[in-house]
Design a protein around this motif. Structure first.
Motif, mmCIF file in Angstrom:
data_model
loop_
_atom_site.group_PDB
_atom_site.id
_atom_site.type_symbol
_atom_site.label_atom_id
_atom_site.label_comp_id
_atom_site.label_asym_id
_atom_site.label_seq_id
_atom_site.Cartn_x
_atom_site.Cartn_y
_atom_site.Cartn_z
ATOM 1 N N ARG A 30 0.839 -1.205 0.000
ATOM 2 C CA ARG A 30 0.000 0.000 0.000
ATOM 3 C C ARG A 30 0.871 1.253 0.000
ATOM 4 O O ARG A 30 0.635 2.186 -0.780
ATOM 5 C CB ARG A 30 -0.911 -0.010 1.226
ATOM 6 C CG ARG A 30 -1.853 1.180 1.291
ATOM 7 C CD ARG A 30 -2.651 1.185 2.588
ATOM 8 N NE ARG A 30 -3.536 0.038 2.689
ATOM 9 C CZ ARG A 30 -3.422 -0.903 3.631
ATOM 10 N NH1 ARG A 30 -2.432 -0.856 4.511
ATOM 11 N NH2 ARG A 30 -4.276 -1.901 3.673
ATOM 12 N N VAL A 34 0.460 3.436 -3.529
ATOM 13 C CA VAL A 34 -0.264 4.696 -3.391
ATOM 14 C C VAL A 34 0.679 5.873 -3.610
ATOM 15 O O VAL A 34 0.336 6.854 -4.284
ATOM 16 C CB VAL A 34 -0.948 4.774 -2.015
ATOM 17 C CG1 VAL A 34 -1.526 6.165 -1.790
ATOM 18 C CG2 VAL A 34 -2.053 3.719 -1.906
ATOM 19 N N THR A 35 1.877 5.774 -3.065
ATOM 20 C CA THR A 35 2.857 6.850 -3.243
ATOM 21 C C THR A 35 3.258 6.986 -4.705
ATOM 22 O O THR A 35 3.342 8.093 -5.245
ATOM 23 C CB THR A 35 4.101 6.592 -2.386
ATOM 24 O OG1 THR A 35 3.727 6.545 -1.008
ATOM 25 C CG2 THR A 35 5.146 7.680 -2.582
ATOM 26 N N ALA A 38 0.690 8.677 -6.792
ATOM 27 C CA ALA A 38 0.519 10.078 -6.404
ATOM 28 C C ALA A 38 1.614 10.986 -6.959
ATOM 29 O O ALA A 38 1.347 12.134 -7.318
ATOM 30 C CB ALA A 38 0.463 10.195 -4.884
ATOM 31 N N ASN A 111 -8.619 4.384 -6.750
ATOM 32 C CA ASN A 111 -7.800 4.572 -5.551
ATOM 33 C C ASN A 111 -8.388 3.748 -4.414
ATOM 34 O O ASN A 111 -9.108 4.245 -3.557
ATOM 35 C CB ASN A 111 -7.745 6.062 -5.174
ATOM 36 C CG ASN A 111 -6.820 6.327 -4.006
ATOM 37 O OD1 ASN A 111 -6.004 5.482 -3.640
ATOM 38 N ND2 ASN A 111 -6.945 7.496 -3.405
ATOM 39 N N SER A 113 -7.454 0.963 -1.400
ATOM 40 C CA SER A 113 -6.388 0.318 -0.625
ATOM 41 C C SER A 113 -6.902 -0.237 0.695
ATOM 42 O O SER A 113 -6.136 -0.502 1.617
ATOM 43 C CB SER A 113 -5.253 1.313 -0.360
ATOM 44 O OG SER A 113 -5.726 2.440 0.345
ATOM 45 N N VAL A 212 -4.754 -3.750 -3.087
ATOM 46 C CA VAL A 212 -4.479 -2.357 -3.457
ATOM 47 C C VAL A 212 -4.668 -2.230 -4.963
ATOM 48 O O VAL A 212 -4.064 -2.980 -5.727
ATOM 49 C CB VAL A 212 -3.047 -1.936 -3.076
ATOM 50 C CG1 VAL A 212 -2.814 -0.472 -3.424
ATOM 51 C CG2 VAL A 212 -2.782 -2.175 -1.588
ATOM 52 N N VAL A 214 -4.786 0.896 -7.732
ATOM 53 C CA VAL A 214 -4.674 2.329 -7.982
ATOM 54 C C VAL A 214 -4.245 2.575 -9.418
ATOM 55 O O VAL A 214 -3.453 1.837 -9.984
ATOM 56 C CB VAL A 214 -3.676 3.006 -7.012
ATOM 57 C CG1 VAL A 214 -4.231 3.016 -5.594
ATOM 58 C CG2 VAL A 214 -2.330 2.314 -7.036
ATOM 59 N N ARG A 216 -4.067 6.134 -12.537
ATOM 60 C CA ARG A 216 -4.135 7.578 -12.733
ATOM 61 C C ARG A 216 -5.350 8.014 -13.538
ATOM 62 O O ARG A 216 -5.492 9.200 -13.853
ATOM 63 C CB ARG A 216 -2.859 8.064 -13.440
ATOM 64 C CG ARG A 216 -1.582 7.773 -12.690
ATOM 65 C CD ARG A 216 -0.368 8.317 -13.412
ATOM 66 N NE ARG A 216 -0.407 9.765 -13.466
ATOM 67 C CZ ARG A 216 0.037 10.558 -12.485
ATOM 68 N NH1 ARG A 216 0.551 10.025 -11.380
ATOM 69 N NH2 ARG A 216 -0.027 11.874 -12.601
#
Length: 219
Positions: A30, A34-35, A38, A111, A113, A212, A214, A216
């Motif tokens: 995660r 996630v980082t 981002a 998004n 998680s 998770v 994610v 864009r």
């Protein structure tokens, strides 16, 4: 929708973790995924899930804009932390390079998680060598129409194993089991199944539990 380029890097990871370490693996995944989404412009999508009957068997799919973006992620602080945290957690790790054949997701960024009810399939298909072009055309037309007409289909990525063009992997993310059932019952999907029946030599569908997920979107 996602614009697929020849430079896109698409990878599948088969990861086995030590018993009783799933939470540790999930937390590290995660943090990294996630980082990356981002702050890394070239990281387009990252997804992890596990087998329903065995949480030590994990899958991860990654999509990067190009090789430079992939290498940038590999050298990022978040990935280095992920790697260090899992030194004693991951007992087996296989990376499979995939050649993108079809890659689309919904416009809105994904998004997720935390625990969820998404329905995630990993489909493995062996296609007759003399019908690869036919199969790709029929599959791509069906998937393109499906994801454009049904917002419950969140993402579908299809690729062939590098150096093995008859070996296809399709990664599917549905909003729910209901959305999946609606998809496979649709006339378009039934037509695809009928048209490709003689070309598909082997097929396996693994339903997995999302951890998770994610991307864009189209940003």
């Amino acid at each position: 929708m996602m614009n697929m380029k020849n430079s896109v890097v698409f990878k599948m990871h088969l990861i086995e973790t030590a018993p009783d370490t799933h939470d540790q693996f999930l937390n590290a995944s995660r943090g990294d995924m996630v980082t990356a989404i981002a702050i890394e412009d070239g990281t387009l999508g990252m997804y992890s899930s596990h087998q329903p009957e065995d949480i030590t068997k994990n899958y991860a799919f990654e999509v990067f804009d190009d090789e430079k973006a992939y290498q940038a992620h590999r050298h990022s602080e978040s990935y280095q932390q992920f790697d260090q945290q899992l030194t004693d957690v991951i007992v087996k790790h296989q990376v499979i390079d995939l050649v993108p054949q079809f890659m689309e997701h919904q416009d809105v960024a994904l998004n997720i998680s935390t625990p969820n009810d998404l329905w995630i399939n990993i489909v493995s298909i062996k296609v007759a060598a003399d019908h690869l072009t036919d199969f790709k055309q029929v599959l791509a037309a069906q998937l393109d129409n499906a994801i454009k007409s049904d917002p419950g289909i969140l993402a579908i990525y299809a690729g062939t194993k590098k150096g093995e063009p008859t070996e296809w992997i399709i990664y599917e993310v549905f909003q729910s089991e209901e959305n999946y059932c609606k998809h496979i019952a649709s006339p378009d999907h039934q037509s695809y199944v009928a048209q490709s029946k003689e070309w598909v030599l082997e097929k396996k569908v693994d339903q997995t539990i999302g951890d998770v997920l994610v991307n864009r979107g189209n940003n």
